[in-house]
Design an enzyme around this catalytic site. Structure first.
Site, short mmCIF file in Angstrom:
data_model
loop_
_atom_site.label_atom_id
_atom_site.label_comp_id
_atom_site.label_asym_id
_atom_site.label_seq_id
_atom_site.Cartn_x
_atom_site.Cartn_y
_atom_site.Cartn_z
N LYS A 1 0.84 -1.20 0.00
CA LYS A 1 0.00 0.00 0.00
C LYS A 1 0.87 1.25 0.00
CE LYS A 1 -0.44 -0.42 5.03
NZ LYS A 1 -1.24 -1.03 6.10
N TYR B 1 15.51 30.57 8.04
CA TYR B 1 14.26 31.29 8.32
C TYR B 1 14.08 31.53 9.81
CZ TYR B 1 12.22 30.76 3.64
OH TYR B 1 11.94 30.85 2.31
C1 LIG Z 1 -0.57 -2.02 6.75
C2 LIG Z 1 -1.18 -3.32 7.05
C3 LIG Z 1 -0.40 -4.47 7.15
C4 LIG Z 1 1.12 -4.41 7.14
O1 LIG Z 1 1.56 -3.89 8.36
P1 LIG Z 1 3.10 -3.73 8.73
O2 LIG Z 1 3.11 -3.30 10.13
O3 LIG Z 1 3.64 -2.68 7.81
O4 LIG Z 1 3.75 -5.05 8.50
C5 LIG Z 1 -1.03 -5.69 7.31
N1 LIG Z 1 -2.39 -5.75 7.40
C6 LIG Z 1 -3.16 -4.66 7.33
C7 LIG Z 1 -4.63 -4.81 7.46
C8 LIG Z 1 -2.60 -3.40 7.17
O5 LIG Z 1 -3.37 -2.32 7.13
#
Ligand SMILES: *Cc1c(COP(=O)(O)O)cnc(C)c1O
Length: 381
Positions: free
Chosen positions: A55, A276
């Site tokens: 993702k 800044y």
């Molecule tokens: C993001 C996510 C993962 C992966 O999680 P990590 O901590 O990055 O390994 C697995 N399952 C779901 C439902 C997620 O949203």
């Protein structure tokens, strides 16, 4: 005429990817290390299957490139958050691997998901009903993971909803339930009581649903032990080198190196205001280097931090600007660091988790914030 001009202007500002010589910073992503991290997780999982969570554009590192690398390790299940990400990933990797859309399908978007050959994560009775309707229209069973809320209160069917479905014999008609899944809220804290509570709640919910393989563990969940592994693990962070066992040595290898170019160097006298707001004044004569890298590249403005050059720490002075940061290079011999030279922001001298620690955040946010202006250099493919 005006139209042509505007179109050309639009093209120049969106003409990525940027070349190494044109970029202010270079992000090197080692795909062979992502593969090694995947193999390490698989070894820990014994025979349990291991998906890849890609993702947010593969946690900022490129979902298409990461998925292709993982596919070469035999990974054939991917998770994205959004339908748009799933459609893009399907285009990039072609047919074959399963792609699950974790956040569920927005109402009315189901046909697009079917067209792209995606699997739904079903988070509610309404989403289940919608997927059944599309399956009916398509005249075939459609793949899905039933996501249940075992105690994180974020996504998935609530226990009451699961109970209601349990009594409805036709609720799952037309649905090919590939997994029942849930997500852990506190997996990175191995002694947190919520882990076992969620695992038990998951067991109870799963027992009410049609028999299907189960999936609970994210990266940190894999390290909670075999009782959390079930039939499919869903690591993201650990693949990208983030430590899934905070407070313990990192069992993963670092994947990224981020280097920024020196745009200019200068000497300033004691008392000179720097950056800044003049939030810093030179406490003596100083040598400074300004690098072409700033908060527009995803480095949080509030984060005090440092860059590194040949093992030497070069502290940031004053505020982080949009496109630049001023470094104190007084520790280096005069003339050692010059315009065009590279300093390291992430890499052997400063891990993603180190940088996150300085910024008061987590490695996930550091990676997911990495901006679009870098020259991205993939190695180990
Ligand atoms: C993001 C996510 C993962 C992966 O999680 P990590 O901590 O990055 O390994 C697995 N399952 C779901 C439902 C997620 O949203």
């Amino acid at each position: 005429m005006n139209d042509t001009v505007n179109r050309n202007a639009a093209k120049t500002v969106t003409d990525w990817p940027v070349s190494e010589v044109a970029a202010g910073a270079i992000l090197t992503i080692d795909l062979s290390v992502i593969r090694e991290n995947y193999r390490r997780l698989k070894a820990r999982l014994g025979g349990v299957r291991c998906a890849g969570v890609v993702k947010a554009n593969g946690y900022g590192l490129g979902a298409a490139q990461v998925a292709a690398a993982l596919a070469r390790e035999g990974c054939d299940i991917f998770f994205v958050a959004l339908l748009a990400e799933g459609i893009a990933l399907r285009k990039a990797i072609g047919t074959g691997p399963d792609i699950y859309v974790l956040n569920g399908l927005p109402p009315g978007s189901e046909p697009e998901a079917v067209a792209a050959g995606l699997c739904a994560a079903i988070n509610s009775g309404a989403q289940l009903q919608a997927w059944r309707t599309v399956a009916h229209d398509a005249g075939r069973r459609l793949p899905a993971a039933l996501q249940v809320d075992s105690g994180m209160s974020r996504l998935g069917m609530a226990p009451a909803e699961v109970e209601a479905l349990a009594g409805d014999s036709s609720a799952f008609d037309g649905i090919d339930i590939r997994y029942v899944m849930s997500h852990l809220a506190c997996a990175d804290e191995p002694h947190h009581p919520a882990n076992e509570q969620q695992r038990l709640a998951f067991e109870r919910l799963r027992a009410m649903l049609p028999r299907a393989p189960a999936s609970l563990a994210n990266s940190s969940g894999i390290f909670l032990g075999p009782s959390y592994h079930y039939d499919l693990a869903r690591p993201g962070a650990a693949l990208y080198g983030i430590n899934p066992t905070p407070g313990e040595p990192n069992p993963m290898l670092p994947v990224v190196r981020l280097q920024a170019k020196v745009a200019q160097t200068r000497r300033v006298e004691k008392g000179t205001g720097i950056g800044y707001g003049h939030t810093y004044h030179a406490d003596g004569p100083l040598s400074l280097a300004t690098i072409s890298f700033g908060y527009a590249d995803g480095w949080l403005r509030r984060s005090a931090s440092a860059a590194w050059f040949e093992g030497l720490r070069l502290p940031f002075l004053g505020r982080v600007s949009m496109d630049s940061i001023i470094l104190d290079i007084s520790a280096l011999p005069p003339g050692r660091l010059r315009e065009g030279d590279l300093v390291e922001l992430l890499g052997p001298s400063q891990s993603v988790d180190d940088a996150a620690g300085h910024a008061g955040t987590i490695g996930y946010e550091i990676l997911a914030s990495l901006g679009p202006r870098f020259h991205r250099h993939y190695v180990g493919g």
